[in-house]
Motif scaffolding. Structure first.
Motif, PDB file in Angstrom:
ATOM      1  N   UNK A   1       0.847  -1.197   0.000  1.00 47.16           N
ATOM      2  CA  UNK A   1       0.000   0.000   0.000  1.00 47.16           C
ATOM      3  C   UNK A   1       0.872   1.233   0.000  1.00 47.16           C
ATOM      4  N   UNK A   2       0.606   2.169  -0.926  1.00 45.46           N
ATOM      5  CA  UNK A   2       1.387   3.399  -1.010  1.00 45.46           C
ATOM      6  C   UNK A   2       0.491   4.525  -1.493  1.00 45.46           C
ATOM      7  N   UNK A   3       1.007   5.750  -1.442  1.00 41.46           N
ATOM      8  CA  UNK A   3       0.302   6.885  -2.042  1.00 41.46           C
ATOM      9  C   UNK A   3       1.055   7.297  -3.300  1.00 41.46           C
ATOM     10  N   UNK A   4       0.338   7.823  -4.278  1.00 45.48           N
ATOM     11  CA  UNK A   4       0.953   8.239  -5.523  1.00 45.48           C
ATOM     12  C   UNK A   4       0.237   9.473  -6.062  1.00 45.48           C
ATOM     13  N   UNK A   5       0.896  10.148  -6.979  1.00 48.41           N
ATOM     14  CA  UNK A   5       0.307  11.335  -7.609  1.00 48.41           C
ATOM     15  C   UNK A   5       0.724  11.376  -9.072  1.00 48.41           C
ATOM     16  N   UNK A 134     -10.616   7.612   0.985  1.00 48.17           N
ATOM     17  CA  UNK A 134     -10.436   6.650   2.053  1.00 48.17           C
ATOM     18  C   UNK A 134      -9.606   7.225   3.188  1.00 48.17           C
ATOM     19  N   UNK A 135      -9.277   6.369   4.158  1.00 47.95           N
ATOM     20  CA  UNK A 135      -8.595   6.830   5.353  1.00 47.95           C
ATOM     21  C   UNK A 135      -7.179   7.336   5.063  1.00 47.95           C
ATOM     22  N   UNK A 136      -6.496   6.733   4.090  1.00 48.29           N
ATOM     23  CA  UNK A 136      -5.109   7.133   3.828  1.00 48.29           C
ATOM     24  C   UNK A 136      -5.038   8.540   3.240  1.00 48.29           C
ATOM     25  N   UNK A 137      -5.809   8.807   2.176  1.00 46.85           N
ATOM     26  CA  UNK A 137      -5.793  10.148   1.586  1.00 46.85           C
ATOM     27  C   UNK A 137      -6.394  11.176   2.542  1.00 46.85           C
ATOM     28  N   UNK A 138      -7.377  10.762   3.316  1.00 48.26           N
ATOM     29  CA  UNK A 138      -7.946  11.672   4.312  1.00 48.26           C
ATOM     30  C   UNK A 138      -6.863  12.126   5.282  1.00 48.26           C
ATOM     31  N   UNK A 139      -6.099  11.166   5.784  1.00 48.89           N
ATOM     32  CA  UNK A 139      -5.015  11.494   6.703  1.00 48.89           C
ATOM     33  C   UNK A 139      -3.972  12.392   6.037  1.00 48.89           C
ATOM     34  N   UNK A 140      -3.594  12.056   4.819  1.00 49.60           N
ATOM     35  CA  UNK A 140      -2.555  12.825   4.137  1.00 49.60           C
ATOM     36  C   UNK A 140      -2.968  14.283   3.953  1.00 49.60           C
ATOM     37  N   UNK A 141      -4.177  14.502   3.468  1.00 50.55           N
ATOM     38  CA  UNK A 141      -4.601  15.870   3.199  1.00 50.55           C
ATOM     39  C   UNK A 141      -4.890  16.650   4.483  1.00 50.55           C
ATOM     40  N   UNK A 142      -5.503  16.017   5.476  1.00 50.25           N
ATOM     41  CA  UNK A 142      -5.756  16.733   6.729  1.00 50.25           C
ATOM     42  C   UNK A 142      -4.455  17.151   7.384  1.00 50.25           C
ATOM     43  N   UNK A 143      -3.449  16.288   7.329  1.00 53.98           N
ATOM     44  CA  UNK A 143      -2.142  16.642   7.876  1.00 53.98           C
ATOM     45  C   UNK A 143      -1.487  17.742   7.043  1.00 53.98           C
ATOM     46  N   UNK A 337       5.532  15.487   6.697  1.00 51.56           N
ATOM     47  CA  UNK A 337       5.589  14.315   5.820  1.00 51.56           C
ATOM     48  C   UNK A 337       6.082  13.096   6.593  1.00 51.56           C
ATOM     49  N   UNK A 338       7.111  13.272   7.397  1.00 45.92           N
ATOM     50  CA  UNK A 338       7.653  12.155   8.172  1.00 45.92           C
ATOM     51  C   UNK A 338       6.621  11.610   9.154  1.00 45.92           C
ATOM     52  N   UNK A 339       5.850  12.490   9.779  1.00 43.77           N
ATOM     53  CA  UNK A 339       4.779  12.035  10.679  1.00 43.77           C
ATOM     54  C   UNK A 339       3.746  11.210   9.920  1.00 43.77           C
ATOM     55  N   UNK A 340       3.391  11.664   8.724  1.00 45.21           N
ATOM     56  CA  UNK A 340       2.409  10.923   7.925  1.00 45.21           C
ATOM     57  C   UNK A 340       2.952   9.557   7.507  1.00 45.21           C
ATOM     58  N   UNK A 341       4.217   9.502   7.107  1.00 38.69           N
ATOM     59  CA  UNK A 341       4.821   8.229   6.697  1.00 38.69           C
ATOM     60  C   UNK A 341       4.904   7.259   7.873  1.00 38.69           C
ATOM     61  N   UNK A 342       5.183   7.793   9.079  1.00 35.28           N
ATOM     62  CA  UNK A 342       5.181   6.916  10.270  1.00 35.28           C
ATOM     63  C   UNK A 342       3.789   6.372  10.525  1.00 35.28           C
ATOM     64  N   UNK A 343       2.772   7.211  10.330  1.00 33.38           N
ATOM     65  CA  UNK A 343       1.387   6.736  10.512  1.00 33.38           C
ATOM     66  C   UNK A 343       1.076   5.610   9.525  1.00 33.38           C
ATOM     67  N   UNK A 344       1.494   5.799   8.262  1.00 35.18           N
ATOM     68  CA  UNK A 344       1.265   4.758   7.254  1.00 35.18           C
ATOM     69  C   UNK A 344       1.985   3.458   7.621  1.00 35.18           C
ATOM     70  N   UNK A 345       3.226   3.583   8.114  1.00 35.35           N
ATOM     71  CA  UNK A 345       3.985   2.396   8.477  1.00 35.35           C
ATOM     72  C   UNK A 345       3.335   1.661   9.630  1.00 35.35           C
ATOM     73  N   UNK A 346       2.925   2.395  10.648  1.00 38.68           N
ATOM     74  CA  UNK A 346       2.266   1.773  11.800  1.00 38.68           C
ATOM     75  C   UNK A 346       0.961   1.103  11.387  1.00 38.68           C
ATOM     76  N   UNK A 347       0.227   1.780  10.509  1.00 42.20           N
ATOM     77  CA  UNK A 347      -1.046   1.210  10.031  1.00 42.20           C
ATOM     78  C   UNK A 347      -0.798  -0.060   9.247  1.00 42.20           C
ATOM     79  N   UNK A 348       0.244  -0.047   8.402  1.00 44.06           N
ATOM     80  CA  UNK A 348       0.583  -1.223   7.606  1.00 44.06           C
ATOM     81  C   UNK A 348       1.012  -2.379   8.488  1.00 44.06           C
ATOM     82  N   UNK A 349       1.840  -2.090   9.506  1.00 46.72           N
ATOM     83  CA  UNK A 349       2.300  -3.147  10.410  1.00 46.72           C
ATOM     84  C   UNK A 349       1.139  -3.738  11.185  1.00 46.72           C
ATOM     85  N   UNK A 350       0.216  -2.877  11.623  1.00 44.77           N
ATOM     86  CA  UNK A 350      -0.947  -3.377  12.348  1.00 44.77           C
ATOM     87  C   UNK A 350      -1.813  -4.267  11.480  1.00 44.77           C
ATOM     88  N   UNK A 351      -2.004  -3.883  10.226  1.00 46.86           N
ATOM     89  CA  UNK A 351      -2.807  -4.687   9.300  1.00 46.86           C
ATOM     90  C   UNK A 351      -2.128  -6.021   9.020  1.00 46.86           C
TER      91      UNK A 351
END
Length: 434
Positions: A1-5, A134-143, A337-351
């Motif tokens: 799972x990743x984000x892209x543009x 979804x939750x990932x883009x929501x988190x990215x843009x809100x941050x 950006x680093x905070x968001x990437x840590x959130x993604x990593x933690x979410x991925x590890x939990x999943x």
């Protein structure tokens, strides 16, 4: 799972090409629905469209960007090969950093401009309305929004920023010695026109006229300008857009920015206006993407036409003095950006951990039922009866937690279980099914 543009902007594509891929706000939701239906899966998506950029952000398989490029090219009526040379594709931390920099005004033609933040928020709301956020883009843009707010409150990135509107005033001052003697026509009544009209009103021009398809919106803008004009001799009026060809000659300056997909000020109309003005010059600014004024107008004598790209040089003149503020802003962006990437990593590890647990539990259930079936076969039981019992046993073990949830004593727990069962176990009903 990743984000892209994937996107085009003022640094990669000329104005006329960008105009092919401009989406009005009310077009974003149906466009996202069309794009998602064209993909094999339906990933999280957000579509951002402004005068200077059209960008699609996604979360999921980055390989889908090839299909996204094809869809975008088709929507603009060009080949994917010709479009590709003007696009950029970013993935992971690069895509996230780009989104954060856009929100903070660091990737804009006007460094530090604030309008883009509102446009991003509108795009996110449209994506949510389309069911694509979804939750990932929501988190990215809100941050990114929070980071943009911090950049503007703790750095000088916005000081001395020259907007498109201010640049237009500067250029007009080079043509007209005294702006208080000119008549100005503003075509449209949106945010950009209001900003431009406010800047010009400060120069106390002889007359300001707002031309718009809807007279009510034009009058509403005039009412907002009235207090600023009260201390000057500026006359404020409105007119219907349909009057424009016959009255164009009355104005010394024309500033246009509408959502029209086709030019609304043609070469012929400007030629007739110049003739009626007896060759007195007209200053014209086309802030629209796609263009409001036909590009051929620029070649006419006595017409000084500027587009958003032409204004780029003017708005860049003060950027050198803001480099220290830019460096501060980049540090804030990088931390976000680093905070968001840590959130993604933690979410991925939990999943991943949850999937591993689920697989282990299903293997244990399956092994238990296979062991029981082998014992029954060893006793000489009928093989069809054993297979039937095996399948029922496995199904019962998987369904048992759902039954417990549906039988919960608390109504809120039962409601949550019903929603989960419907979403995870039951096939959505197709139209026409009963």
């Amino acid at each position: 799972m990743t984000v892209w543009a994937l996107g085009i902007n003022h640094t990669t594509a000329p104005l006329d090409l960008r105009g092919r891929f401009a989406f009005a706000l009310d077009q974003i939701t149906p466009a996202l629905s069309s794009l998602r239906s064209s993909l094999h899966a339906e990933p999280e998506l957000t579509l951002v469209s402004t005068c200077n950029r059209t960008e699609i952000y996604g979360s999921g398989d980055s390989a889908q960007t090839a299909q996204v490029l094809q869809w975008l090219a088709s929507s603009g009526g060009v080949s994917s090969q010709s479009l590709q040379s003007h696009t950029y594709t970013l993935e992971g931390s690069s895509a996230a950093r780009h989104a954060f920099r856009v929100a903070a005004g660091l990737d804009s033609m006007v460094l530090g401009e604030t309008q883009i933040l509102g446009q991003l928020k509108d795009a996110v709301n449209a994506a949510e309305h389309a069911g694509a956020l979804g939750s990932t883009l929501h988190q990215m843009f809100q941050r990114s929004f929070a980071v943009a707010k911090e950049v503007r409150s703790s750095t000088d990135i916005g000081t001395q920023s020259i907007s498109m509107a201010a640049a237009a005033v500067r250029l007009s001052s080079q043509l007209f010695e005294d702006l208080s003697k000119i008549r100005i026509l503003f075509v449209g009544a949106g945010e950009m026109i209001e900003l431009a009209a406010t800047h010009f009103a400060a120069k106390n021009p002889r007359q300001i006229v707002i031309a718009n398809r809807t007279m009510e919106r034009g009058q509403a803008l005039i009412d907002r300008l009235a207090p600023a004009a009260a201390t000057s001799n500026t006359a404020l009026h409105t007119m219907h857009l349909g009057e424009l060809p016959s009255r164009l000659h009355e104005f010394d300056a024309v500033i246009s920015c509408t959502a029209s997909t086709l030019p609304i000020i043609g070469l012929g109309a400007v030629e007739r206006a110049i003739k009626a003005r007896k060759r007195r010059p007209i200053f014209m600014v086309d802030l629209a993407v796609p263009r409001d004024i036909e590009p051929e107008v620029k070649a006419l004598d006595d017409v000084y036409l500027y587009t958003v790209d032409d204004l780029a040089g003017v708005v860049q003149t003060a950027q050198a003095t803001r480099q220290a503020a830019v460096a501060q802003a980049e540090v804030i962006v990088d931390a976000g950006v680093q905070d968001f990437l840590r959130w993604m990593q933690q979410r991925s590890e939990g999943t991943t951990n949850l999937i591993q647990q689920l697989n282990a539990q299903s293997d244990a259930w399956r092994a238990a039922e296979i062991s029981r079936a082998k014992k029954l076969l060893a006793k000489g039981e009928d093989i069809d009866a054993v297979l039937e019992a095996l399948s029922k046993g496995v199904a019962q073990k998987f369904l048992h937690p759902a039954y417990l949830g549906l039988g919960a004593s608390e109504p809120s727990q039962r409601a949550a279980a019903q929603e989960a069962v419907q979403r995870l176990y039951l096939k959505p009903q197709e139209p026409g099914e009963r």
